[in-house]
Each structure stands twice: as C-alpha cells, then as structure tokens.
Scaffold this motif. Sequence first.
Motif, PDB file in Angstrom:
ATOM      1  N   LEU A  60       0.834  -1.196   0.000  1.00  0.00           N
ATOM      2  CA  LEU A  60       0.000   0.000   0.000  1.00  0.00           C
ATOM      3  C   LEU A  60       0.872   1.251   0.000  1.00  0.00           C
ATOM      4  CD1 LEU A  60      -2.831   1.238   0.167  1.00  0.00           C
ATOM      5  CD2 LEU A  60      -2.693   1.044   2.656  1.00  0.00           C
ATOM      6  N   PHE A  61       1.959   1.224   0.770  1.00  0.00           N
ATOM      7  CA  PHE A  61       2.884   2.368   0.808  1.00  0.00           C
ATOM      8  C   PHE A  61       3.446   2.644  -0.582  1.00  0.00           C
ATOM      9  CE2 PHE A  61       7.269   3.874   0.934  1.00  0.00           C
ATOM     10  CZ  PHE A  61       7.118   5.080   1.601  1.00  0.00           C
ATOM     11  N   GLU A  62       3.843   1.603  -1.303  1.00  0.00           N
ATOM     12  CA  GLU A  62       4.381   1.786  -2.649  1.00  0.00           C
ATOM     13  C   GLU A  62       3.329   2.384  -3.585  1.00  0.00           C
ATOM     14  OE1 GLU A  62       7.691  -1.634  -3.455  1.00  0.00           O
ATOM     15  OE2 GLU A  62       5.635  -2.334  -3.078  1.00  0.00           O
ATOM     16  N   ALA A  63       2.095   1.945  -3.439  1.00  0.00           N
ATOM     17  CA  ALA A  63       1.027   2.490  -4.278  1.00  0.00           C
ATOM     18  C   ALA A  63       0.864   3.988  -4.044  1.00  0.00           C
ATOM     19  CB  ALA A  63      -0.282   1.759  -4.001  1.00  0.00           C
ATOM     20  N   LEU A  64       0.858   4.393  -2.774  1.00  0.00           N
ATOM     21  CA  LEU A  64       0.699   5.805  -2.438  1.00  0.00           C
ATOM     22  C   LEU A  64       1.912   6.622  -2.859  1.00  0.00           C
ATOM     23  CD1 LEU A  64      -0.917   5.475   1.109  1.00  0.00           C
ATOM     24  CD2 LEU A  64      -2.035   6.252  -0.990  1.00  0.00           C
ATOM     25  N   PHE A  65       3.097   6.068  -2.622  1.00  0.00           N
ATOM     26  CA  PHE A  65       4.323   6.802  -2.954  1.00  0.00           C
ATOM     27  C   PHE A  65       4.427   7.058  -4.455  1.00  0.00           C
ATOM     28  CE2 PHE A  65       8.710   6.823  -4.432  1.00  0.00           C
ATOM     29  CZ  PHE A  65       9.251   7.851  -3.675  1.00  0.00           C
ATOM     30  N   TRP A  66       4.238   6.015  -5.262  1.00  0.00           N
ATOM     31  CA  TRP A  66       4.449   6.156  -6.694  1.00  0.00           C
ATOM     32  C   TRP A  66       3.334   6.925  -7.384  1.00  0.00           C
ATOM     33  CZ3 TRP A  66       8.930   5.894  -8.803  1.00  0.00           C
ATOM     34  CH2 TRP A  66       9.928   5.118  -8.210  1.00  0.00           C
ATOM     35  N   THR A  67       2.103   6.789  -6.915  1.00  0.00           N
ATOM     36  CA  THR A  67       1.032   7.588  -7.526  1.00  0.00           C
ATOM     37  C   THR A  67       1.220   9.072  -7.202  1.00  0.00           C
ATOM     38  OG1 THR A  67      -0.419   7.106  -5.629  1.00  0.00           O
ATOM     39  CG2 THR A  67      -0.676   5.727  -7.602  1.00  0.00           C
ATOM     40  N   THR A  68       1.681   9.371  -5.984  1.00  0.00           N
ATOM     41  CA  THR A  68       1.948  10.768  -5.629  1.00  0.00           C
ATOM     42  C   THR A  68       3.134  11.301  -6.413  1.00  0.00           C
ATOM     43  OG1 THR A  68       1.046  10.432  -3.406  1.00  0.00           O
ATOM     44  CG2 THR A  68       2.463  12.344  -3.723  1.00  0.00           C
ATOM     45  N   ALA A  69       4.174  10.469  -6.569  1.00  0.00           N
ATOM     46  CA  ALA A  69       5.325  10.879  -7.380  1.00  0.00           C
ATOM     47  C   ALA A  69       4.896  11.142  -8.819  1.00  0.00           C
ATOM     48  CB  ALA A  69       6.401   9.794  -7.343  1.00  0.00           C
ATOM     49  N   GLY A  70       4.017  10.296  -9.354  1.00  0.00           N
ATOM     50  CA  GLY A  70       3.514  10.512 -10.706  1.00  0.00           C
ATOM     51  C   GLY A  70       2.745  11.811 -10.824  1.00  0.00           C
ATOM     52  N   SER A  71       1.957  12.135  -9.800  1.00  0.00           N
ATOM     53  CA  SER A  71       1.209  13.393  -9.794  1.00  0.00           C
ATOM     54  C   SER A  71       2.154  14.588  -9.856  1.00  0.00           C
ATOM     55  CB  SER A  71       0.339  13.492  -8.536  1.00  0.00           C
ATOM     56  OG  SER A  71      -0.623  12.467  -8.495  1.00  0.00           O
ATOM     57  N   VAL A  72       3.228  14.528  -9.070  1.00  0.00           N
ATOM     58  CA  VAL A  72       4.191  15.636  -9.016  1.00  0.00           C
ATOM     59  C   VAL A  72       4.912  15.783 -10.354  1.00  0.00           C
ATOM     60  CG1 VAL A  72       6.295  16.489  -7.916  1.00  0.00           C
ATOM     61  CG2 VAL A  72       4.488  15.460  -6.523  1.00  0.00           C
ATOM     62  N   VAL A  73       5.331  14.662 -10.939  1.00  0.00           N
ATOM     63  CA  VAL A  73       6.042  14.707 -12.224  1.00  0.00           C
ATOM     64  C   VAL A  73       5.147  15.311 -13.313  1.00  0.00           C
ATOM     65  CG1 VAL A  73       7.023  13.305 -14.085  1.00  0.00           C
ATOM     66  CG2 VAL A  73       7.619  12.814 -11.702  1.00  0.00           C
ATOM     67  N   GLY A  74       3.900  14.838 -13.390  1.00  0.00           N
ATOM     68  CA  GLY A  74       2.970  15.380 -14.387  1.00  0.00           C
ATOM     69  C   GLY A  74       2.714  16.858 -14.173  1.00  0.00           C
ATOM     70  N   ALA A  75       2.569  17.262 -12.907  1.00  0.00           N
ATOM     71  CA  ALA A  75       2.322  18.674 -12.588  1.00  0.00           C
ATOM     72  C   ALA A  75       3.521  19.533 -12.961  1.00  0.00           C
ATOM     73  CB  ALA A  75       2.000  18.822 -11.106  1.00  0.00           C
ATOM     74  N   LEU A  76       4.727  19.027 -12.746  1.00  0.00           N
ATOM     75  CA  LEU A  76       5.931  19.790 -13.077  1.00  0.00           C
ATOM     76  C   LEU A  76       6.053  20.021 -14.580  1.00  0.00           C
ATOM     77  CD1 LEU A  76       8.561  18.243 -10.629  1.00  0.00           C
ATOM     78  CD2 LEU A  76       7.612  20.564 -10.568  1.00  0.00           C
ATOM     79  N   LEU A  77       5.631  19.049 -15.370  1.00  0.00           N
ATOM     80  CA  LEU A  77       5.653  19.226 -16.824  1.00  0.00           C
ATOM     81  C   LEU A  77       4.723  20.360 -17.248  1.00  0.00           C
ATOM     82  CD1 LEU A  77       5.679  15.491 -18.028  1.00  0.00           C
ATOM     83  CD2 LEU A  77       7.555  17.143 -18.165  1.00  0.00           C
ATOM     84  N   LEU A  78       3.532  20.404 -16.654  1.00  0.00           N
ATOM     85  CA  LEU A  78       2.590  21.477 -16.979  1.00  0.00           C
ATOM     86  C   LEU A  78       3.076  22.821 -16.420  1.00  0.00           C
ATOM     87  CD1 LEU A  78      -0.816  19.655 -16.411  1.00  0.00           C
ATOM     88  CD2 LEU A  78       0.262  20.259 -18.573  1.00  0.00           C
ATOM     89  N   TYR A  79       3.722  22.787 -15.262  1.00  0.00           N
ATOM     90  CA  TYR A  79       4.338  23.998 -14.700  1.00  0.00           C
ATOM     91  C   TYR A  79       5.348  24.554 -15.692  1.00  0.00           C
ATOM     92  CZ  TYR A  79       7.110  26.891 -11.481  1.00  0.00           C
ATOM     93  OH  TYR A  79       7.783  27.922 -10.878  1.00  0.00           O
ATOM     94  N   GLY A  80       6.138  23.669 -16.294  1.00  0.00           N
ATOM     95  CA  GLY A  80       7.126  24.098 -17.277  1.00  0.00           C
ATOM     96  C   GLY A  80       6.487  24.755 -18.488  1.00  0.00           C
TER      97      GLY A  80
END
Length: 221
Positions: A60-80
């Motif tokens: 469960l921890f891995e699911a939360l960690f990686w989905t949150t990391a994916g959210s941040v990566v996608g958001a950073l691309l749009l920020y750019g």
Amino acid sequence: MASDGSWLTALIDWVVSLMEIIGPIGAGIAIALENIFPPLPSEVILPLAGLTASRGTFTLFEALFWTTAGSVVGALLLYGIGAALGVRRLRAVAGKVPLMHPEDIDRTVAWFHRHGGKAVFFGRMLPIFRSLISIPAGVTRMPLWKFGLLTAAGSLAWNTIFVLAGYLLGESWHIVEQYAEILQYVVIAVAAAAVAWFVYVRVRSLIAQRRGDDDGGHEPA
C-alpha cells in the motif's frame, strides 16, 4: 466518460497490465499521464492501484508513494509549459481573443499571487483543475519548491482516498467511480456557469460601450 465503457475497459486493462509488469511504478506513470491528459480518470486509476496492492503485487505504501510521485512529475511538466508561456505571451494572446483583454491576465496573475498556495493545494483534489492549476503556477513562477510541496501534499490527500478505497473495497472498487463522477459533473457545471457568466458580462459591457459611442457620435454640434 464514454457510456459504452469500451475505451474505459481498454484503459483499465492497460493500467492493470502496466502495474503487473513494472509494479507500482506503472501506477505512477499512469497518474503522470493523467495529469497531462485530464480525460484519463484518476478516479479509476487510483482505486486500481489500491486493488492491485490488496492482491499483494506491491504494498500500500508503494502504491501511495508512486502515484503521488507521478502526480508531481505530471504537474511539473505542466508547470514548465506555463513558465515557457509567461505573462507577456499570455497578454499578447488575450489581446487577440474575442471578449478578452490583456488586463484579464493581469487580474488573474494578481489573484494567483494572493491565493496561489491554496489554489495549488486544493486544486489537486478537483477533477480537471487538478491538471490546469499547474499552468498558472508556472506562468507566475511560483517558487518551484513551494509548488512541489503543495502539489505533493494535495496529491497525497487525494490519492490516499482513492487508493485506500480500492484497497479496502477490492473487486467492488468501481463503487468509488460513481461518487467521483458526480463530483466531476459538479465541477464541470460550475466551470461552465462561470464561463457563461464571463461571456454574458463581457458582451453586455461591449453592447453598452457601442451604444455610448453611437450616442456620442450623434450629439449636435
């Protein structure tokens, strides 16, 4: 979402296969793509990550960690993208778009400087805006560390709800989708109403301005 569910079924199969092949990182990739392409429903992807975790494929921890990391990566691309556009380009575009003025961009930027932190954090919990809010953050050059922290915090709160739902509900995870769909419709309705009100006010202002110009042009010498 499509009523026949054909594309959604294909999406579900793809996400499940991705998570089975490369584990929780697959869920992170799917969520990163969802940020860039909003029609991909995180309300489906996240419960599937929880369901897969409940089967023991990953924790469960891995699911939360990686989905949150994916959210941040996608958001950073749009920020750019927002940072590349910048205020000057947006003002130039606004000057060429019917019913818009460069001053509209100035007011939006001023609002974002005052409330940007709350907008980024809570925006991560709203369908559609979850992706779009990253662009004005980039346009206004919100400090990257602040944007990253707020995005991670808001995404973690949102992701936890849906991942846990999938984890606890198991094969009945699709129940969550019904409630999430209602929220999505409400957000779309509010956004549509706001756009309609903006158009109404702006058109009314233009009509009043033209009447004033006509009256002024017919005044006796």
